[in-house]
Write a protein that holds these residues in place. Structure first.
Motif, PDB file in Angstrom:
ATOM      1  N   ASP A  30       0.852  -1.179   0.000  1.00 33.38           N
ATOM      2  CA  ASP A  30       0.000   0.000   0.000  1.00 33.38           C
ATOM      3  C   ASP A  30       0.892   1.235   0.000  1.00 33.38           C
ATOM      4  O   ASP A  30       1.725   1.404   0.890  1.00 33.38           O
ATOM      5  N   VAL A  31       0.721   2.104  -1.012  1.00 33.26           N
ATOM      6  CA  VAL A  31       1.513   3.321  -1.124  1.00 33.26           C
ATOM      7  C   VAL A  31       0.546   4.488  -1.271  1.00 33.26           C
ATOM      8  O   VAL A  31      -0.393   4.439  -2.063  1.00 33.26           O
ATOM      9  N   GLN A  32       0.797   5.534  -0.492  1.00 31.30           N
ATOM     10  CA  GLN A  32      -0.041   6.719  -0.543  1.00 31.30           C
ATOM     11  C   GLN A  32       0.747   7.899   0.012  1.00 31.30           C
ATOM     12  O   GLN A  32       1.841   7.729   0.536  1.00 31.30           O
ATOM     13  N   ILE A  33       0.185   9.090  -0.103  1.00 35.59           N
ATOM     14  CA  ILE A  33       0.801  10.284   0.465  1.00 35.59           C
ATOM     15  C   ILE A  33       0.158  10.531   1.821  1.00 35.59           C
ATOM     16  O   ILE A  33      -1.046  10.366   1.992  1.00 35.59           O
ATOM     17  N   SER A  34       0.972  10.935   2.793  1.00 30.87           N
ATOM     18  CA  SER A  34       0.440  11.333   4.094  1.00 30.87           C
ATOM     19  C   SER A  34       0.915  12.751   4.402  1.00 30.87           C
ATOM     20  O   SER A  34       1.912  13.220   3.859  1.00 30.87           O
ATOM     21  N   TRP A  35       0.166  13.428   5.263  1.00 28.34           N
ATOM     22  CA  TRP A  35       0.493  14.795   5.660  1.00 28.34           C
ATOM     23  C   TRP A  35      -0.102  15.060   7.036  1.00 28.34           C
ATOM     24  O   TRP A  35      -0.985  14.354   7.498  1.00 28.34           O
ATOM     25  N   LYS A  36       0.424  16.104   7.685  1.00 29.28           N
ATOM     26  CA  LYS A  36      -0.141  16.514   8.968  1.00 29.28           C
ATOM     27  C   LYS A  36      -1.479  17.206   8.706  1.00 29.28           C
ATOM     28  O   LYS A  36      -1.719  17.731   7.622  1.00 29.28           O
ATOM     29  N   GLU A  37      -2.336  17.236   9.708  1.00 23.68           N
ATOM     30  CA  GLU A  37      -3.656  17.851   9.575  1.00 23.68           C
ATOM     31  C   GLU A  37      -3.588  19.299   9.093  1.00 23.68           C
ATOM     32  O   GLU A  37      -4.500  19.766   8.418  1.00 23.68           O
ATOM     33  N   ASP A  38      -2.504  20.000   9.414  1.00 24.25           N
ATOM     34  CA  ASP A  38      -2.374  21.405   9.011  1.00 24.25           C
ATOM     35  C   ASP A  38      -1.793  21.553   7.595  1.00 24.25           C
ATOM     36  O   ASP A  38      -1.363  22.640   7.211  1.00 24.25           O
TER      37      ASP A  38
END
Length: 70
Positions: A30-38
């Protein structure tokens, strides 16, 4: 709107949101982009429970739409 880097499809207990999974690949990871809520600290996130690994690598552009992250 890019479903990979702008729209959250999931969220974890640490305040990270996750975009749509990248198209299937031959390694069944599984590959995806993640980021902080801000909307900061963008990473490529790869996870494979069968092989027991979990990797995040910082990125500055979306590999799917080309958007530059501020």
């Amino acid at each position: 709107m890019c479903e990979y880097c702008e729209k959250a499809f999931g969220k974890n207990d640490y305040g990270r949101e996750f975009g749509k999974f990248f198209p299937e690949n031959t390694y069944e990871t599984d590959v995806q982009i993640s980021w902080k809520e801000d909307k900061t600290d963008y990473n490529i996130y790869a996870n494979n429970d069968n092989l027991a690994y979990d990797v995040s690598v910082p990125i500055h552009f979306c590999p799917m739409c080309g958007r530059k992250f501020d």
